[in-house]
Scaffold this motif. Structure first.
Motif, PDB file in Angstrom:
ATOM      1  N   GLY A 151      10.925 -24.011  -9.717  1.00  0.00           N
ATOM      2  CA  GLY A 151       9.880 -24.453  -8.804  1.00  0.00           C
ATOM      3  C   GLY A 151       8.523 -24.562  -9.469  1.00  0.00           C
ATOM      4  O   GLY A 151       7.795 -25.542  -9.267  1.00  0.00           O
ATOM      5  N   ILE A 152       8.172 -23.570 -10.294  1.00  0.00           N
ATOM      6  CA  ILE A 152       6.850 -23.616 -10.926  1.00  0.00           C
ATOM      7  C   ILE A 152       6.808 -24.681 -12.022  1.00  0.00           C
ATOM      8  O   ILE A 152       5.777 -25.330 -12.237  1.00  0.00           O
ATOM      9  CB  ILE A 152       6.434 -22.230 -11.470  1.00  0.00           C
ATOM     10  N   LEU A 153       7.935 -24.907 -12.702  1.00  0.00           N
ATOM     11  CA  LEU A 153       7.987 -25.991 -13.693  1.00  0.00           C
ATOM     12  C   LEU A 153       7.779 -27.341 -13.013  1.00  0.00           C
ATOM     13  O   LEU A 153       7.054 -28.210 -13.530  1.00  0.00           O
ATOM     14  CB  LEU A 153       9.324 -25.967 -14.431  1.00  0.00           C
ATOM     15  N   ASP A 174      12.701 -42.618  -6.110  1.00  0.00           N
ATOM     16  CA  ASP A 174      13.359 -42.142  -4.890  1.00  0.00           C
ATOM     17  C   ASP A 174      13.856 -40.699  -5.006  1.00  0.00           C
ATOM     18  O   ASP A 174      14.492 -40.177  -4.088  1.00  0.00           O
ATOM     19  CB  ASP A 174      14.547 -43.048  -4.544  1.00  0.00           C
ATOM     20  N   THR A 175      13.589 -40.069  -6.142  1.00  0.00           N
ATOM     21  CA  THR A 175      14.056 -38.693  -6.361  1.00  0.00           C
ATOM     22  C   THR A 175      12.858 -37.767  -6.530  1.00  0.00           C
ATOM     23  O   THR A 175      11.932 -38.082  -7.284  1.00  0.00           O
ATOM     24  CB  THR A 175      14.946 -38.604  -7.620  1.00  0.00           C
ATOM     25  N   ASP A 176      12.885 -36.649  -5.826  1.00  0.00           N
ATOM     26  CA  ASP A 176      11.827 -35.652  -5.986  1.00  0.00           C
ATOM     27  C   ASP A 176      11.925 -35.053  -7.381  1.00  0.00           C
ATOM     28  O   ASP A 176      13.015 -34.711  -7.848  1.00  0.00           O
ATOM     29  CB  ASP A 176      11.988 -34.545  -4.932  1.00  0.00           C
ATOM     30  N   LEU A 177      10.793 -34.931  -8.029  1.00  0.00           N
ATOM     31  CA  LEU A 177      10.770 -34.412  -9.395  1.00  0.00           C
ATOM     32  C   LEU A 177      11.397 -33.023  -9.488  1.00  0.00           C
ATOM     33  O   LEU A 177      11.976 -32.651 -10.514  1.00  0.00           O
ATOM     34  CB  LEU A 177       9.324 -34.379  -9.907  1.00  0.00           C
ATOM     35  N   GLU A 178      11.302 -32.268  -8.407  1.00  0.00           N
ATOM     36  CA  GLU A 178      11.880 -30.924  -8.414  1.00  0.00           C
ATOM     37  C   GLU A 178      13.390 -30.971  -8.622  1.00  0.00           C
ATOM     38  O   GLU A 178      13.974 -30.059  -9.211  1.00  0.00           O
ATOM     39  CB  GLU A 178      11.547 -30.213  -7.098  1.00  0.00           C
ATOM     40  N   GLU A 179      14.032 -32.049  -8.162  1.00  0.00           N
ATOM     41  CA  GLU A 179      15.477 -32.188  -8.342  1.00  0.00           C
ATOM     42  C   GLU A 179      15.836 -32.513  -9.786  1.00  0.00           C
ATOM     43  O   GLU A 179      16.980 -32.332 -10.212  1.00  0.00           O
ATOM     44  CB  GLU A 179      16.015 -33.294  -7.432  1.00  0.00           C
TER      45      GLU A 179
END
Length: 522
Positions: A41-43, A132-137
């Protein structure tokens, strides 16, 4: 005088300073506790240039604030190197980022269930650039072998064991974000300088790599001129990302700078306390508070003995004075206060308080131990001991030690000692005590100090078990499982509930000490 400065600082500058030992941790800071999901999450937050909160640092060099220091987990050993800055708040975030980005080692963390795992962190390059993709994924972790399998290990789903396999799967190692120039030339070569791949890399570099490399975060730097209490308050109140710290842990770090292990010493003290059941719940904070109270009282007494008549330093056991306790004073008074607690335990046993669960106020043991440290053998005089117990019972039945006791502690040691040894005026605790008989109807459980006080008084020298006739003393208390039980059994009272209310039959009025066997028969 400015006590702090606030500025934005490059994340990489901070992580580099950690690696070089310029930024360290006070030794009392708890261990790193973040799990795998929080690290990812922090990355992701850094990659997206989202704020991750301010970091608070303390300028090192104040002689009155000496803490033993250590490197952040995963950083090289400091080998005695003095830091320029100490981390006050931000340990968990900085440790997570340092280990994942800079250390170039597998990260030892935990999964969601708390089990220890080893992880490398990667960025799925294609997902990272997919609108279309969250960077967190796109940020994920992989085991230390860098292989993901399924079907009980038979089928390899992802293999990142070599650079070539990282290139093939388009997976970028987070541990090389600051050294991307060692990775991308081979990436180009692997893809035979394909124009689309070069274009793809340039976009990844611009949006992701530079996002990390240009990331800055707010840093609050406390100057070394700050007093010790201000620094310690930050550790206790502001250090929200980790685990809260106690006064004892802060003192442990302070004493460690003088090569004294307070925790080890407390373990020795606990071993001595183990022989005294009354002291089972006496904590390290209680002990430090009693020493602080006694040492500040002794400071006043010593000045009186050399002729000073006013402007005495405060007698206190408040947090500020506890944090300012000097190691020399701790060593000087440690044994006296230790004996004070043991003597308090013995006196309470004489008064039929045999176990810590039956101590009306464990908090009252703090001033009692300090008072006994001063009285020494004088307490063995019957008249002096009677006075001491009068003070004790007034505190119990006046229910005066429930909370915010530090001011009363300071009055107690001064006034009780003066009353006993110099026949001074009665202490304020005695004056303040008031017990209304109707209170007996509302005393129903051990949660009340007065309830436990009456229980102890009921076990006077002539108390015997109803059925066996056995005299109740410290020996039979434990061997016969003595406890406080209903005189008229609950079942009988329930049958007569029209004439006896629950409030009455559950109160101390309907209770007495009985053996476990007698209670079962009754």
């Amino acid at each position: 005088m400015e006590t702090f400065d606030s500025k934005k600082t490059s994340l990489y500058e901070i992580l580099k300073s950690i690696h070089e030992g310029k930024i360290q941790l006070p030794d009392f800071q708890r261990g790193w506790v973040w799990d795998d999901n929080r690290i990812k999450g922090i990355l992701a937050s850094v990659a997206k240039s989202f704020p991750i909160g301010a970091v608070m640092l303390l300028e090192n060099g104040n002689e009155s604030i000496r803490f033993k220091t250590k490197a952040i987990e995963g950083a090289p050993e400091v080998n005695g190197k003095k830091p320029e800055m100490l981390i006050l708040d931000g340990q968990q975030r900085l440790t997570s980022l340092y280990q994942a980005i800079i250390s170039n080692k597998v990260v030892k963390t935990r999964n969601a269930k708390g089990y220890e795992i080893n992880r490398w962190y990667y960025i799925d390059m294609q997902k990272a650039l997919d609108p279309d993709t969250d960077l967190e994924e796109a940020i994920f972790s992989i085991n230390e072998n860098k292989i993901i399998t399924e079907n009980i290990g038979r089928d390899v789903v992802l293999d990142l064991t070599t650079r070539e396999k990282e290139f093939e799967n388009m997976m970028y190692p987070v541990s090389l974000i600051d050294e991307y120039d060692t990775w991308f030339p081979s990436f180009f070569e692997f893809w035979e300088y394909d124009k689309e791949k070069i274009k793809f890399w340039n976009e990844f570099h611009r949006r992701i790599i530079l996002g990390f490399n240009n990331y800055s975060l707010p840093v609050i730097e406390m100057t070394k001129e700050n007093p010790k209490e201000a620094v310690c308050q930050v550790f206790e109140k502001v250090n929200t990302g980790g685990v809260s710290l106690s006064v004892f842990e802060l003192l442990t770090a302070s004493f460690a700078s003088e090569e004294f292990d307070l925790k080890e010493d407390w373990n020795h003290i606990k071993l001595k306390f183990k022989s005294y059941k009354v002291l089972d719940k006496t904590s390290e904070i209680d002990f430090i508070q009693a020493i602080t109270l006694f040492s500040t009282y002794r400071r006043k007494v010593d000045l009186e003995q050399v002729g000073q008549k006013d402007n005495f330093p405060a007698v206190s056991a408040k947090r500020k004075e506890m944090l300012n306790l000097e190691l020399s004073d701790y060593k000087k008074y440690r044994n006296q206060v230790l004996e004070g607690f043991i003597k308090a335990s013995k006196i309470l046993v004489e008064n039929h308080i045999f176990h810590s669960r039956d101590v009306p106020y464990t908090t009252q043991l703090v001033p009692m131990a300090a008072i006994l440290s001063q009285l020494g053998k004088d307490v063995d005089n019957m008249g002096n001991k009677t006075k001491l117990m009068r003070w004790f019972w007034c505190g119990v039945f006046g229910e005066l030690y429930g909370s915010a006791n530090e001011t009363r502690y300071a009055l107690d040691i001064v006034q009780v000692v003066d009353w006993i040894l110099k026949d001074g005026p009665e202490p304020k605790t005695i004056y303040d005590a008031n017990f209304v008989p109707s209170r007996l109807h509302t005393l129903r459980t051990r949660n009340s100090a007065a309830y436990k006080g009456i229980y102890a008084i009921l076990m006077d020298d002539n108390t015997r078990d109803w059925l066996s006739g056995t005299k109740i003393d410290i020996s039979t208390y434990f061997s016969e499982s003595i406890d406080i039980h209903h005189i008229f059994p609950v079942a009988w009272c329930e049958k007569n509930k029209n004439t006896i209310s629950r409030d009455e039959y559950d109160s101390i009025i309907n209770k007495t000490p009985l053996s476990g066997r007698t209670n079962r028969i009754v």
